[in-house]
Every structure is written in C-alpha cells, then in structure tokens.
Design an enzyme around this catalytic site. Structure first.
Site, PDB file in Angstrom:
ATOM      1  N   ARG A 271      25.182  15.273  26.040  1.00  0.00           N
ATOM      2  CA  ARG A 271      24.231  14.799  27.060  1.00  0.00           C
ATOM      3  C   ARG A 271      24.993  14.153  28.203  1.00  0.00           C
ATOM      4  O   ARG A 271      26.219  14.044  28.147  1.00  0.00           O
ATOM      5  CB  ARG A 271      23.311  13.751  26.432  1.00  0.00           C
TER       6      ARG A 271
ATOM      7  N   GLU B  69      36.141   6.745   7.712  1.00  0.00           N
ATOM      8  CA  GLU B  69      37.325   7.059   8.521  1.00  0.00           C
ATOM      9  C   GLU B  69      38.308   5.916   8.402  1.00  0.00           C
ATOM     10  O   GLU B  69      37.898   4.754   8.245  1.00  0.00           O
ATOM     11  CB  GLU B  69      36.942   7.161  10.015  1.00  0.00           C
TER      12      GLU B  69
ATOM     13  N   LYS C 241      28.105  14.519  13.829  1.00  0.00           N
ATOM     14  CA  LYS C 241      29.503  14.084  13.726  1.00  0.00           C
ATOM     15  C   LYS C 241      30.278  14.858  12.665  1.00  0.00           C
ATOM     16  O   LYS C 241      31.453  15.161  12.840  1.00  0.00           O
ATOM     17  CB  LYS C 241      29.570  12.594  13.416  1.00  0.00           C
TER      18      LYS C 241
ATOM     19  N   HIS D 230      31.089  -2.202  19.177  1.00  0.00           N
ATOM     20  CA  HIS D 230      31.196  -0.749  19.358  1.00  0.00           C
ATOM     21  C   HIS D 230      30.337  -0.208  20.491  1.00  0.00           C
ATOM     22  O   HIS D 230      30.062   0.974  20.566  1.00  0.00           O
ATOM     23  CB  HIS D 230      30.863  -0.001  18.057  1.00  0.00           C
TER      24      HIS D 230
END
Ligand code: ADP
Length: 493
Positions: free
Chosen positions: A293, A202, A118, A237
């Site tokens: 993927r 974030e 990430k 999530h």
C-alpha cells in the site's frame, strides 16, 4: 484505458486530504466514506461528495467492508482509494470492490495475499535467496515448540503475530525465563487484534536500522524502485520521524537492497505503490516485510524523487504506464517527515483529545504540511492520534534538520497537547544529528516523559497573553482547569 470520473476514499484524516488533493488536480471528483464522528474534519469539507458509512467505532465503519463498498456505489464512484491503515491491505476488500464493479486502487488481491502476509512473503524471499532474519515460521504453534525454537535461535528473540501490523502484537523475549509468559500473551493479543493466534519468531536484532525501499509497479508491468527511506526513530515499533534517503547506506548497499526489493515485487507482478522493509545491522541487511500500500512516509520519497505517488497510483489503476517511457530522476537533496501526534509528551505520550483552537503551519520554501484538522475541529479518542505530518526538504541533511526545527518552533497547535516538544528534542540529539540512530534510539534516550520546561518570566507572560487571547474559542466551561498555558499548546517556547 478508462479515466475515472469519481474516486471513493475509504479513509479519514490527513491521508484522505492527500488523496483529495491528487484527485482535484487530476479533475477527478471524490466521495468521502466517513464515520459519524468525522463530519467536522478537513477532508469532509474538501470532498465533492460524502457518504456516512457508520458510527464512530472502526469495526462498524472504516473496517466494515460491505459498508465501504455500498458507500462507494451510493456515491457513484468508479474506483476506491483505501489510503493506509484500515482496509488498505485487506485482499478481501479489494475483491469485494472488484466484485461490485469498482476498481480498487492498489495491487491485486493475490499480490496482497502473497507479499502482504509476513510468512508467505518470507517463503518467496527465501526462494529468491534474499537474506532473512533467522527465525521460526512453522505451523506447530504449541508453546513448548515455540520455546524450543526460541532457544535454538538464541535470545533475544522477537515474537510477532503472523497476521499483524502497525507494530502491534510484538514482544521481545530477552531470556528463557520470561519467554513462556510473553509467547502466550503474544498469542492472545494476536488473536484479539488480528483474528488469528498464529505467531512466528525471529532473532531480535538489537542495534539495527530500519531501512525501506519504495517500489512501484506500473500498468505496463514494469517494476521500479524509487530509492530508500530510513525510519529508525520509532517508539514501541512505530515510526515517528522518517527521512529520504537513508544517511546510512553505501552506494553498493543501496544498489543491492534496491535490486532485491524489485525482484521480490516482480515475483508477484506487483502493481501500484508498495514498500519493502529491511533491517540493517553491522553492514548486513535482512528482509523484514512488504507493505502492499501507500506508506505514511511516502512524502519524503516524493520530495527527493520529484514524483507524486498518489497520482501514480491513480494513473496505474486507470491502466496508464508511467515508468516504462520515462527515465527516473536521481534523488535531489534531503527530506524529513515528522509525525505530529495529539498526545501529552509531559505524561509519557498519553493521547490528548479536545477542541482545537488555533492551528497554524508556517508556510515557506521546501515545507509541506499534511493535516486533517483545522481550527474548531475536535480530536476524538476513536482513532489513531496522528493528526498531521510536517515534511521539509533542503539541499543537505544538516540543513533539513535545521529547517525542521525552525518549522516546528513556528508551528501553532492550540487546544490539544502534541509531541512537538518531544520531536524538537529528538532532532537535536547528537545520535540523530550524526545519523547513527538505531530502532532502539527512543528506548535508549527518551524513555522518560519530557520535563515541563522552566519558562522565563517573559515567556510565561507571552504564553499567558496568547492563551487569554485564544481562550474564548478553545475552552468550554469546565475544561479550564485541565488546560494550563504552558502545557496544553505549542508555540515556540
Ligand atoms: P509491523 O508490520 O507491525 O510494522 P514489522 O515487522 O514491520 O512490523 O516491524 C516493525 C518494527 O519492529 C521494525 O521497524 C523494528 O523496529 C522492529 N522489529 C521487527 N522485527 C525485528 C527484529 N527481528 N529485530 C529487531 N527489531 C525488529
């Protein structure tokens, strides 16, 4: 160009079945690399060959790199398909396969390392000028610095494991007061789940939509995107319902986001299937991450784009160009996928395990069922509770929702609880119907467990009669007390 004779599948459940279907149709044999716990499954019954790679525990089987490589070699495979989850985004696994002379069906280890991580993905995106959620990705991981940075970003802030995935290791910090404790617990969780305590911060976007683009790099080096999916219906999530295309994007937004996704993939010479995820809030989009993927929800893209992504992955690994000589079709109609989880919706979604009685998916036009378990199979507690996916296609979003509700109503899963009653409620909610849902949709509207329905005398009689008829094959002695007819199966009531 080398045509594969036999592909090893380093996965289980419905995705293993999906890959076997593609291989069968292409005249390629399969070797299922399975754990001791997965002998009585649909993939086991379907694969050409099977190699047991270890005990039920994922660390010893599905996440064990040497066991998978040795299993693929023992099974005489020339390539390995990792599916999704498990080792699918593990560059070390891809390298180990290649070292052993096996072709890994997926992007290069380098592409996986740079885009799949990430933090490094954000660095590349920053250089390209793609919009990112404001945040902190620094090396200094002291809690004091992280706290300071969180203050700078402004609450609410989300803390994420740098090596994380699958919605795990994430915490939302609503205020400075609770931040220290949550950051420390995120670091601990990251360490135990992903082997590294590194986290990043974030700004938390509290009314965003999750929108992602399917990208594909073929063997000629050409990277395209195959439009978008919306996956805003999430719990903790994790996605529950996905659809293609998103009902929320303007033509211009779709163009700009799609181009951004392709540019990012081109930076690393991306090969195979991948997904670029974004959040969209107040008309602005922000890059979230790249999954290197096949995605669980690849099916809805296949339905509206008229492609087979698994076959495309295999052809690409064989070195065949796919998209360079073919005009990509425009999307047609709408498609929705519902993930079927073995869990009890009346008890807040606790996993439900046991022997499956009758399982019946109602065939019909524009319906697709991807499932890993059939009558008489056992759902264990070792693995993820997703046991199937129901995918439908129709001409418009409204009709697709109607079809999905009918299909779920007509589906039969006896023996374990499923989230089907919960999915039915979501599909009827005005916010979902209007397409305005955000990633907070479930938290805002479905935070309580579902209420067990009040059945009419007729429905109760029907339920009990069906149950009695099926009982001999589904209930073993001692289990009877935990199974009551209206809570432990789904049959359209
Ligand atoms: P994972 O790799 O674990 O799936 P992601 O970064 O893809 O993690 O995020 C998963 C989900 O978490 C997103 O779809 C979204 O719902 C939520 N999320 C992640 N980052 C943010 C953010 N900055 N603001 C709001 N929600 C977020």
């Amino acid at each position: 160009m080398k045509k594969f004779k036999r592909i090893a599948i380093a996965n289980r459940g419905e995705v293993a079945v999906r890959i076997i279907h593609a291989c069968d149709e292409m005249g390629i044999e399969t070797v299922l690399l399975h754990s001791e716990a997965d002998v009585q499954t649909r993939a086991y019954r379907m694969a050409t060959k099977k190699v047991c790679i270890g005990p039920a525990s994922t660390a010893e089987s599905y996440l064990n790199i040497p066991a998978n490589v040795n299993g693929a070699l023992a099974g005489g495979a020339d390539a390995v398909h990792p599916g999704f989850g498990f080792l699918s985004e593990n560059a070390d696994f891809a390298e180990a396969c290649e070292k052993a002379g096996l072709i890994f069906i997926g992007p290069s280890p380098k592409a996986t390392r740079t885009l799949g991580d990430k933090v490094s993905c954000k660095e590349i995106a920053k250089k390209l000028g793609l919009p990112l959620v404001p945040g902190y990705e620094g090396e200094n991981q002291s809690v004091a610095v992280l706290l300071q940075e969180a203050e700078k970003i402004g609450f609410p802030v989300i803390v994420k494991a740098a090596a994380g995935g699958g919605g795990r290791g994430m915490k939302v910090l609503k205020s400075a007061g609770e931040a220290r404790e949550l950051i420390e617990s995120a670091q601990r969780e990251a360490h135990s789940a992903f082997g590294s305590p590194k986290v990043f911060l974030e700004k938390y976007l509290d009314h965003a939509k999750h929108i992602e683009f399917q990208i594909f790099g073929d063997a000629s080096g050409k990277v395209v995107h195959l439009q978008d999916r919306e996956c805003s219906v999430q719990r903790r999530h994790q996605k529950i319902i996905e659809e293609a295309l998103s009902p929320s994007l303007s033509i211009e937004q779709r163009r700009v986001m799609g181009e951004s996704a392709v540019r990012l993939a081109e930076q690393v010479g991306y090969r195979g299937a991948g997904t670029v995820e974004f959040l969209l809030q107040d008309g602005k989009y922000y890059l979230l991450e790249v999954n290197t993927r096949l995605q669980v929800e690849h099916t809805v893209t296949e339905m509206v784009m008229g492609v087979d992504l698994v076959k495309a992955q295999i052809l690409t690994a064989q070195g065949e160009p796919i998209f360079s000589d073919r005009q990509l079709v425009a999307p047609r109609g709408h498609s929705i996928e519902c993930r079927i989880y073995a869990e009890n919706p009346y008890q807040g979604g606790v996993p439900s395990t046991g022997l499956l009685g009758r399982v019946q998916w109602p065939e019909g036009p524009g319906r697709r069922f991807e499932y890993g378990f059939e009558d008489g199979d056992v759902i264990t507690s070792f693995y993820d509770s997703m046991i199937a996916k129901v995918i439908v296609w129709d001409e418009s979003r409204v009709r697709t929702i109607q079809k999905m509700k009918q299909v779920l109503r007509d589906s039969v899963v006896f023996g374990v609880h499923t989230n089907i009653p919960y999915l039915m409620e979501i599909l009827s909610h005005p916010e979902f119907v209007q397409g305005t849902m955000t990633t907070k949709f479930i938290e805002n509207h479905f935070s309580e467990p579902l209420r067990i329905p009040d059945l009419t005398a007729d429905e109760l009689q029907f339920a009990e009669a069906s149950w009695r008829q099926l009982k001999p094959q589904t209930v073993t002695a001692g289990e009877e007390s935990i199974l009551s007819p209206w809570t432990s199966y789904w049959r359209g009531i």
